[in-house]
Each structure stands twice: as structure tokens, then as C-alpha cells.
Motif scaffolding. Structure first.
Motif, PDB file in Angstrom:
ATOM      1  N   SER A 134      37.381  52.533  49.762  1.00 46.42           N
ATOM      2  CA  SER A 134      37.410  51.638  50.925  1.00 46.42           C
ATOM      3  C   SER A 134      38.622  50.704  50.900  1.00 46.42           C
ATOM      4  CB  SER A 134      36.128  50.809  50.966  1.00 46.42           C
ATOM      5  OG  SER A 134      36.060  49.998  49.793  1.00 46.42           O
ATOM      6  N   ALA A 135      39.213  50.490  49.726  1.00 44.66           N
ATOM      7  CA  ALA A 135      40.390  49.618  49.630  1.00 44.66           C
ATOM      8  C   ALA A 135      41.541  50.164  50.471  1.00 44.66           C
ATOM      9  CB  ALA A 135      40.825  49.468  48.177  1.00 44.66           C
TER      10      ALA A 135
ATOM     11  N   ASP B 183      41.285  51.649  53.374  1.00 46.37           N
ATOM     12  CA  ASP B 183      40.932  51.799  54.793  1.00 46.37           C
ATOM     13  C   ASP B 183      41.938  51.157  55.748  1.00 46.37           C
ATOM     14  OD1 ASP B 183      38.787  53.345  54.323  1.00 46.37           O
ATOM     15  OD2 ASP B 183      37.261  51.794  54.628  1.00 46.37           O
TER      16      ASP B 183
ATOM     17  N   GLN C  39      42.240  45.480  54.331  1.00 42.60           N
ATOM     18  CA  GLN C  39      41.309  45.799  53.240  1.00 42.60           C
ATOM     19  C   GLN C  39      42.061  45.848  51.906  1.00 42.60           C
ATOM     20  OE1 GLN C  39      37.926  46.035  53.963  1.00 42.60           O
ATOM     21  NE2 GLN C  39      37.595  48.212  54.439  1.00 42.60           N
ATOM     22  N   TRP C  40      43.213  46.485  51.973  1.00 42.87           N
ATOM     23  CA  TRP C  40      44.004  46.654  50.758  1.00 42.87           C
ATOM     24  C   TRP C  40      44.422  45.307  50.174  1.00 42.87           C
ATOM     25  CZ3 TRP C  40      44.824  49.628  46.894  1.00 42.87           C
ATOM     26  CH2 TRP C  40      45.990  49.546  46.131  1.00 42.87           C
TER      27      TRP C  40
ATOM     28  N   ASP D 138      42.937  42.463  50.677  1.00 42.57           N
ATOM     29  CA  ASP D 138      41.711  41.837  50.155  1.00 42.57           C
ATOM     30  C   ASP D 138      41.387  42.385  48.764  1.00 42.57           C
ATOM     31  OD1 ASP D 138      41.386  40.324  52.383  1.00 42.57           O
ATOM     32  OD2 ASP D 138      39.799  41.552  53.280  1.00 42.57           O
ATOM     33  N   TYR D 139      41.502  43.690  48.645  1.00 44.43           N
ATOM     34  CA  TYR D 139      41.208  44.307  47.358  1.00 44.43           C
ATOM     35  C   TYR D 139      42.128  43.748  46.263  1.00 44.43           C
ATOM     36  CZ  TYR D 139      41.689  47.626  43.559  1.00 44.43           C
ATOM     37  OH  TYR D 139      41.797  48.176  42.321  1.00 44.43           O
TER      38      TYR D 139
END
Lengths: 208, 208
Positions: free
Chosen positions: A192-193, A195, A199-200, A202-203
């Protein structure tokens, strides 16, 4: 101060495009006064390429060292910094080193070697980052690190070219890099990272 | 004849690197005699970029038109011709248009637009070839033609950069292009055709 001005001029007009006369005019100096600082055109060009290299290393490579980034984050941040370096027009114009490499790379003059060495150091740093991510088991060990690096570098060059032609926004390049990393990452990175860029990011935040 | 010489000089030294004085010396002409042919430096630069574009089109785009190549073969041959154009040093030096684009692409001058237009025509021809291969059901219709084109263009730029740095032989670029095509081709193309460059060339031979 002279070299600063000369670097900016060379970034816009190309290394061959700067004349000691033009530079003297910009700096309100006499040609002979300027010449006495460098002694030869080749010395001036050398000073320009060395300063431009230092700027590139400061903006692209050093932050990654300073923050001691590891694994896939280091690899991502190098590519991200490369794009930011071009976006922020730290060296104004298209992209100094690619322009200079594609123009002078085939030649044997000392100045061509200096340019080639800077781009080579960039590629070597990227190769080492791919290998580092493999050691941390974040990128597949099946990968050929050099081949993967050359592909990432191609994505960056192609993306900047696409931007200059008006085909792609800046973020498009980052999305392409992220897709490429998604394709070669191991299961250690949650799928999901990858997506979206959001997102990336955040990861990556969550890793610290 | 003047423009021929000027194009070769500009390919090695960059557009900004040629002076009317140097060119006059090379041609054994007076500066004023040479100047009277063009009237301005901008006109000389325009003539150089137009001639360089014509050479690029003749070597890269026209053979594909002339042989009326279709589908994936057309796409492959365009990339193959691009690499040959650089290899044969039709324009000596690194690669004139990339060097010029990365240096001048961000600017608004008429000459920058001329350079941008040539590279854009190349990209548009490549996009049309991807779409053509999709219509012949040789490339997946799921593909975004523009995105795929930008990736192929990035592979070509990255490969040439790698070659200039001494990281990769010329054939490496063709192998990377072939791998990329293998990843997006439909079942209409036998998988074995992608096993090697030799197999691929045999397969293309067999199509005629």
C-alpha cells in the motif's frame, strides 16, 4: 564571486557560450583583469565545472549522507533530490550536466573528463544505494544493481526531457520512479505504500 | 556548404560555442563575407538547427516511412534508428538535440522553440507508432501510449548517457528496449522472438 557568476552564465549559455569578454562586462571588470585571475580559458572552464559539481553534490548527495538515510529511502531520496535540483533551478537553464555531457562527453579533453566524472559519481552513488537497499532486503536481490540504476537514471532524464517539452508535470517523474521501485521492492515494504506519492511519503515519515 | 560546416562545428562545440569569426576562419572566408550570407547570428543559428533537424529526420524518421513499416516493427525501428544516428555520429559530438534541449529547452527564444519542435516531432512520431502497434493488436491496448513513449525515450537517453560514461555497450540499449517491448507485447508476437536481439531480428525478417 567571479566563479559564481560564471557558473550561472554557463548554465544558461553553455560552457562554450561564455566568453571572457562577456563575463568581464557582467562583472564590470577589464578583460585583462579577469584573465589574470585564471590565466587561461581552460582554467576558467575548470573552475566553472568544479563549482557546478560542488553545487550538485551539496544539493543532491550530501543531504542523504547527512541524514544517514538507508535502504530504499536513500535510493528514493537521491532521485527526489535530483528532480528538486533541476526544479529549483539551482543551476538555471535546462540541466547543466546532461547538456554538457551530451555535448562534450565523447571528447577527450580534460574538461570532458571532469564533467564525466561528476555524472559518474552520481551514477556510482545510485548503484551503491540500490545495493544498500538489497542488503536491507528492501529490494530484490535478483536485481542487477547497475542495470537498475541505469534505468532509474534514464527515467530521470526522460522525465526532465518530457517536462521541457511540455508533456509531463514534475510529479509525473516521481510517480514513474515510484512505480519502478514498486516493481522491484520486496515484501518487506507494504504494497500500500506504493499506492500514491502521498502514501509513499507517509510511509517514509513512519519509518523514523 | 557553409551550413554543413557550421552544423558540424555546432554539434561539437554547442550552438553557443560557434562564433562567426571561428566559422569564417574554418571556411577561409572573411567575417563580413560570411555575415552577409546570414545577416545575423540568430539567422545562422536557425539555419544550423534546421539543417540538423533535416539530418535527424532523414536518418531516423524517413526510412520508416519509406519502407512503410507497421506495428511493433515500426516502433522498434524508430528506436533502432535513433541509436544508429547517435552511433554513426551523423552529427558528431554527444547528441546535438539532447544537449541543446537540456541547455536551451527552458528558454523562450525562437531558437529554443525550433529545438523543442524537433524533439517534440520525434516524440509524436513515437506516440503514433505505439498507437499503431496497439491498433494492429501487437501491443496491449491497456497501455497509455504517451507514457510508454516517454519511457522508451528515457531508455534511449539513459542508454546514451550510460554509453558516454562507459557503463554500457551500444547493444545494451537495444536489449533494454527489447525487454520493455517484451513486457507490453500481446500474444500475437511469439514470446521466443524476444529471447535475444538475434532472435528478434530473425523474427522481423520473417515478417516480410
Amino acid at each position: 564571486m567571479i566563479v559564481d557568476r560564471a557558473v550561472r552564465l554557463a548554465a544558461v549559455k553553455g560552457l562554450d557560450g561564455i566568453s571572457i569578454g562577456d563575463l568581464a562586462k557582467e562583472l564590470n571588470m577589464s578583460k585583462s583583469g579577469l584573465f589574470s585571475h585564471f590565466g587561461s580559458r581552460e582554467n576558467l572552464e575548470t573552475a566553472i565545472v568544479e563549482r557546478a559539481s560542488a553545487l550538485f553534490f551539496t544539493h543532491v548527495l550530501e543531504p542523504v549522507e547527512h541524514d544517514e538515510l538507508q535502504g530504499i529511502e536513500r535510493l528514493w531520496t537521491l532521485c527526489d533530490n535530483w528532480l528538486s535540483f533541476v526544479e529549483k533551478q539551482v543551476l538555471p537553464g535546462g540541466y547543466f550536466f546532461t547538456g554538457a555531457l551530451f555535448q562534450r562527453g565523447g571528447q577527450r579533453a580534460p574538461i570532458s573528463r571532469l564533467i564525466t566524472n561528476t555524472v559518474r559519481r552520481w551514477v556510482e552513488t545510485l548503484i551503491a544505494a540500490v545495493e544498500g537497499a538489497q542488503r536491507k532486503d528492501e529490494l530484490s536481490t535478483d536485481l542487477d544493481a547497475r542495470q537498475t540504476t541505469l534505468e532509474l537514471n534514464g527515467i530521470l532524464l526522460g522525465a526532465h526531457c518530457a517536462y521541457l517539452l511540455g508533456y509531463q508535470k514534475r510529479e509525473g517523474a516521481r510517480a514513474t520512479i515510484l512505480r519502478r521501485l514498486a516493481g522491484v521492492a520486496t515484501k518487506k515494504i507494504p504494497a500500500s505504500a506504493f499506492d500514491s506519492l502521498e502514501q509513499w511519503r507517509d510511509y517514509l515519515e513512519g519509518r523514523h
